[in-house]
Design an enzyme around this catalytic site. Structure first.
Site, PDB file in Angstrom:
ATOM      1  N   GLY A 109      74.925  11.548  38.740  1.00  0.00           N
ATOM      2  CA  GLY A 109      75.709  11.323  39.950  1.00  0.00           C
ATOM      3  C   GLY A 109      75.334  12.291  41.052  1.00  0.00           C
ATOM      4  O   GLY A 109      75.177  11.910  42.217  1.00  0.00           O
ATOM      5  N   ASP A 110      75.181  13.555  40.697  1.00  0.00           N
ATOM      6  CA  ASP A 110      74.748  14.568  41.666  1.00  0.00           C
ATOM      7  C   ASP A 110      73.366  14.242  42.212  1.00  0.00           C
ATOM      8  O   ASP A 110      73.122  14.304  43.429  1.00  0.00           O
ATOM      9  CB  ASP A 110      74.707  15.946  41.005  1.00  0.00           C
ATOM     10  CG  ASP A 110      76.075  16.596  40.924  1.00  0.00           C
ATOM     11  OD1 ASP A 110      76.864  16.467  41.870  1.00  0.00           O
ATOM     12  OD2 ASP A 110      76.350  17.247  39.903  1.00  0.00           O
TER      13      ASP A 110
END
Length: 413
Positions: free
Chosen positions: A181-182
């Site tokens: 996600g990052d």
């Protein structure tokens, strides 16, 4: 682009672009690193008290005579300079203002509203530099009923549905093995910045670009997303086999496993012929049938593979034209000549660690005649405050030059 100065090694499409990176942890730093890989000068502004959070994330750490270095920090901060600023102090705010007057891009991933409270709300930023492109990355979006939630990757993987798709089955939900996600938020943020810079060439004005961990995961759910939004099916985790294609996944063989991707009917015919499977069997006659009868198909394939080792099996699959591969450990990945041929392992000089290898950029550039113009000289992730003096000297020099030009313009001696 505005004049940003260079580090002496910066080459690439963004050479001459100045990026001020206020972000920490991974999403924002990854975006800044991508822009640095493209040749931008990236000044990473860090809290004087310990710097970026990831400087303390470990193990593993590497100890040196001057302290310890976090391998996590090293993963997302190449091609940057480090400047320590206390953004709650007058000096920190003043120095940041001077940087932003010169900058092309500002990256921040504070919780929504934090930058405003520090005195750098959108109106102030536009007044400082109307050409500034601002990248703001949040956990769940900058508005909406839960827009102010703190964002961490594993939480976002769960909230965005990715964990419901990952694991051996519905009772064994797993996060992806990297903070995807990052990383996706960083990638999406970087391409948003590039689009805003391109638009600026037409309008002369900057833009605020916003993305989030939530949007970056939901935005790449691909066919799993439309399984629900169009097909009305709620996907679930089902391990190492594709939910819509068969055979496609990880198959056990003698002493190990191989992966195969039989993604067309032509490939299925070749695969079945090579391994003596009845291609016309009504259970397997087309992809839909094979997906519906996947368990029996897997059992049949693994029975055929059971007497053959992975290396021999991979050679046989390649000869038959079937896409296949092994599962490599990371030491094998970075020792693999194919990885190295793509510049995916960089050799850089770190101020305390000496020569180290770090993962490289996934992008390469070529002229029309085939000449590669990819940036090949990279700088190691910086030590905290490593460039304090050089950046302040550069800012002071610019301020003096600006004062001289102003004085000349008013007829002052």
């Amino acid at each position: 682009m505005t004049g940003a100065g260079t580090t002496g090694t910066a080459t690439g499409p963004l050479d001459g672009t100045l990026v001020v990176d206020l972000s920490r942890a991974l999403a924002g730093p990854h975006a800044g690193m991508m822009l640095g890989d493209l040749g931008a000068r990236v000044i990473k502004v860090e809290n004087p008290d310990g710097g970026d959070d990831t400087r303390g994330w470990g193990p593993p750490f590497v100890d040196t005579l001057e302290g310890r270095e976090s391998t996590y920090f090293l993963s997302c901060n190449r091609n940057k300079e480090s400047l320590r600023l206390d953004l709650k102090s007058a000096d920190g705010k003043d120095t940041l203002r001077e940087l932003l007057r010169r900058a092309d891009v500002l990256i921040e991933n504070f919780r929504p509203g934090t930058l405003d409270r520090l005195g750098f709300d959108p109106a102030t930023l536009e007044e400082l530099n109307p050409r500034l492109v601002v990248l703001a990355i949040s956990g769940f979006g900058h508005d909406g009923p839960e827009g102010r939630r703190a964002g961490y990757d594993q939480i976002a993987q769960g909230e965005a549905g990715l964990m419901s798709l990952t694991g051996s089955g519905p009772e064994d939900l797993q996060r992806v093995g990297v903070p995807i996600g990052d990383v996706l938020a960083g990638i999406h943020g970087a391409y948003g910045v590039l689009a805003a810079l391109l638009e600026r060439e037409q309008t002369g004005r900057g833009k605020i670009v916003r993305t989030s961990l939530l949007s970056s995961i939901v935005g790449v759910l691909a066919f799993q997303g439309t399984r629900w939004t169009v097909g009305g099916q709620v996907p679930q985790a089902q391990g190492n086999h594709h939910p819509s294609i068969a055979p496609y996944g990880l198959f056990r063989c003698a002493g190990g496993a191989v992966q195969i991707a039989v993604g067309s009917e032509g490939l299925w015919q070749r695969f079945a012929a090579e391994f003596g499977l009845p291609a016309a069997d009504k259970r397997w006659k087309d992809n839909q049938s094979r997906v519906s009868n996947r368990a029996g198909l897997i059992e049949a394939i693994e029975a055929v593979f059971a007497e053959t080792g992975s290396e021999q099996l991979l050679a046989r699959l390649e000869a038959a034209g079937i896409p296949a591969g092994r599962v490599r450990s990371l030491d094998e990945v970075f020792a693999w000549e194919q990885t190295r041929s793509q510049h995916l392992l960089l050799d850089v000089e770190h101020p305390t660690l000496g020569r180290i290898g770090i993962p490289g950029s996934p992008l390469r550039f070529f002229d029309g005649d085939g000449t590669e113009t990819t940036r090949l000289q990279h700088t190691a992730p910086p030590r905290l405050g490593e460039h304090d003096q050089s950046i302040r000297a550069w800012l002071n020099e610019g301020a003096l030059l600006g004062a001289g030009a102003s004085a000349a313009g008013t007829g002052a001696p």
